[in-house]
Design an enzyme around this catalytic site. Structure first.
Site, PDB file in Angstrom:
ATOM      1  N   ILE A   1     -38.428  49.370  10.005  1.00  0.00           N
ATOM      2  CA  ILE A   1     -38.620  50.162   8.784  1.00  0.00           C
ATOM      3  C   ILE A   1     -39.766  49.589   7.955  1.00  0.00           C
ATOM      4  CG2 ILE A   1     -37.531  50.875   6.622  1.00  0.00           C
ATOM      5  CD1 ILE A   1     -34.843  50.673   8.100  1.00  0.00           C
TER       6      ILE A   1
ATOM      7  N   ARG B   1     -38.023  34.240 -10.724  1.00  0.00           N
ATOM      8  CA  ARG B   1     -37.670  34.983  -9.522  1.00  0.00           C
ATOM      9  C   ARG B   1     -37.681  36.471  -9.843  1.00  0.00           C
ATOM     10  NH1 ARG B   1     -38.791  32.018  -5.238  1.00  0.00           N
ATOM     11  NH2 ARG B   1     -37.531  30.133  -5.048  1.00  0.00           N
TER      12      ARG B   1
ATOM     13  N   ALA C   1     -37.405  24.004  -2.262  1.00  0.00           N
ATOM     14  CA  ALA C   1     -37.123  24.704  -1.008  1.00  0.00           C
ATOM     15  C   ALA C   1     -38.318  25.552  -0.618  1.00  0.00           C
ATOM     16  CB  ALA C   1     -35.885  25.585  -1.167  1.00  0.00           C
TER      17      ALA C   1
ATOM     18  N   GLU D   1     -31.309  35.063   7.650  1.00  0.00           N
ATOM     19  CA  GLU D   1     -31.889  33.803   7.192  1.00  0.00           C
ATOM     20  C   GLU D   1     -30.889  32.646   7.247  1.00  0.00           C
ATOM     21  OE1 GLU D   1     -34.198  32.077   3.274  1.00  0.00           O
ATOM     22  OE2 GLU D   1     -32.523  33.450   2.961  1.00  0.00           O
TER      23      GLU D   1
ATOM     24  N   GLU E   1     -50.553  28.904  -4.392  1.00  0.00           N
ATOM     25  CA  GLU E   1     -51.420  29.477  -5.430  1.00  0.00           C
ATOM     26  C   GLU E   1     -50.746  30.575  -6.245  1.00  0.00           C
ATOM     27  OE1 GLU E   1     -53.989  32.777  -2.931  1.00  0.00           O
ATOM     28  OE2 GLU E   1     -54.774  30.726  -3.053  1.00  0.00           O
TER      29      GLU E   1
END
Length: 173
Positions: free
Chosen positions: A13, A63, A75, A118, A138
């Site tokens: 998709i 986030r 992480a 994941e 960056e």
């Protein structure tokens, strides 16, 4: 009863820089068919970095999916073909500016197995020393926080720390 679902078709998709989304057609254990939307992710590494016996490093970053800044363990994503432990060492330095003389695997978690494949591998970093100070990628903006373990546990209980990998990693402390 066998609960396995047999995939009979996969349709892509979306193919992105970090994730792919695929629609799987599956045969269910009861003989019926269904579909599953699955996010494919290369996996990541999270690091419990000890500044001293009672203090760990957390990073604060915005986030976009939840429209807020949160505290979480250093992480990052495993690059294609990258060794998992080396990824953890790289991410520790990129996100905190520290390297570790001791780097130990603790375990792994699945982040959201209802729709995503994941895995996040959790490591403990001890005996930290200064590395490269060019923090983040960056397009990544990070504040490093030194937090006492007891305070971090309080912040989890109060809802100030909501990141799943960070909360899960506390099972190893």
């Amino acid at each position: 009863m066998d609960f396995n679902e047999k995939t009979t078709d996969i349709k892509n998709i979306y193919k992105g820089k970090i994730i792919d989304v695929n629609l799987h057609t599956v045969d269910l254990p009861n003989g019926k068919k269904s579909t599953r939307e699955i996010v494919n992710h290369p996996g990541g590494v999270a690091i419990i970095a000890y500044k001293d016996k009672e203090t760990i490093l957390l990073v604060e970053q915005f986030r976009k999916p939840i429209e807020k800044s949160i505290l979480e363990l250093p992480a990052g994503k495993i690059e294609k073909g990258e060794d998992i432990e080396l990824c953890g060492m790289r991410e520790l330095e990129e996100e905190t500016g520290y390297k570790a003389k001791e780097f130990k695997y603790l375990g792994k978690i699945v982040s959201s197995p209802g729709f995503c494949d994941e895995y996040i591998y959790i490591y403990k970093a001890d005996c930290l020393y200064k590395g490269d100070d060019n923090l983040g990628d960056e397009d990544e903006f990070i504040n490093i926080k030194e937090i006492k373990i007891g305070k971090a546990k309080e912040m989890i209980k109060s809802g100030e720390i909501i990141d799943a990998k960070t909360i899960s990693a506390f099972m190893f402390i």
